[in-house]
Enzyme design. Structure first.
Site, PDB file in Angstrom:
ATOM      1  N   ASP A   9     -12.329 -20.421  33.844  1.00  0.00           N
ATOM      2  CA  ASP A   9     -11.577 -20.114  32.629  1.00  0.00           C
ATOM      3  C   ASP A   9     -10.096 -19.969  32.972  1.00  0.00           C
ATOM      4  O   ASP A   9      -9.730 -19.747  34.123  1.00  0.00           O
ATOM      5  CB  ASP A   9     -12.124 -18.811  32.035  1.00  0.00           C
ATOM      6  N   ASP A  11      -7.365 -18.135  30.564  1.00  0.00           N
ATOM      7  CA  ASP A  11      -6.713 -16.912  30.081  1.00  0.00           C
ATOM      8  C   ASP A  11      -7.329 -15.663  30.705  1.00  0.00           C
ATOM      9  O   ASP A  11      -8.535 -15.430  30.606  1.00  0.00           O
ATOM     10  CB  ASP A  11      -6.793 -16.833  28.558  1.00  0.00           C
ATOM     11  N   ASP A 136     -13.683 -14.171  32.123  1.00  0.00           N
ATOM     12  CA  ASP A 136     -13.453 -12.749  31.866  1.00  0.00           C
ATOM     13  C   ASP A 136     -14.224 -12.247  30.645  1.00  0.00           C
ATOM     14  O   ASP A 136     -14.252 -11.046  30.408  1.00  0.00           O
ATOM     15  CB  ASP A 136     -11.957 -12.463  31.674  1.00  0.00           C
TER      16      ASP A 136
END
Length: 177
Positions: A9, A11, A136
């Site tokens: 990922d 961000d 996250d």
């Protein structure tokens, strides 16, 4: 021999989106929002309620995703992983209308060895077919069929049930040693 696949990922894993929220909040309200970096904190429990809806609109601004700072160690470790694994960058670029081009440009600038064939802009990460997903958000890990790895961010401090990697040094140790 086929290399194992790692989906990563962007961000709050490779890029510091939290830092952009703090920066824009400071500009708009002339107040510090650095508590957003504390474990267990997120916009809802950190921003005053009367400002929350305005702050949630930040990612919809044209420059929110432009030139985000890399998370410490991310660029170096992704490059090392690229030598041993097939790396896919898997990022949600459809939720926020102005995120696609800045994210693509960030990847070209910072990770030029990742080709366009290994960049996946998506909404639902359950479609990702890889051996590992480093993310996250537990909502993405819940639907992933491989091994989900939770990258520590303040908003996931209380999430359990996944192997947790707290920083990029731990990512390197998990995959490279």
């Amino acid at each position: 021999m086929n290399k194992k696949r790692i989906a990563i990922d962007m961000d709050d894993v490779m890029t510091d989106a939290i830092g952009r929220f703090i920066e824009l909040y400071q500009q708009e309200f002339q107040e510090d929002l650095s508590d957003l970096r504390l474990p267990g904190r997120n916009l809802t429990n950190t921003v005053p309620p009367e400002r929350l809806e305005a702050i949630k609109q930040y990612p919809h601004q044209p420059n929110f995703f432009k030139d985000l700072e890399p998370i410490a160690g991310s660029l170096e470790v992704v490059e090392q992983l690229h030598q041993r694994y097939e790396i896919f960058i898997t990022t949600a670029a459809l939720e926020f209308e102005h995120s696609f081009t800045p994210k693509y440009n960030w990847l070209k600038k910072h990770l030029p060895f990742i080709t366009w064939k290994n960049i996946v802009f998506c909404g639902d990460k359950s479609i990702i077919r890889a051996d590992y997903l480093l993310d996250d958000l537990d909502r993405n890990l819940k639907t992933f069929t491989g091994t989900g790895l939770l990258f520590t961010a303040p908003h996931n401090a209380h999430v359990t049930g996944y192997t947790r990697l707290n920083n990029w040094q731990e990512v390197a140790a998990y995959f490279l040693h």
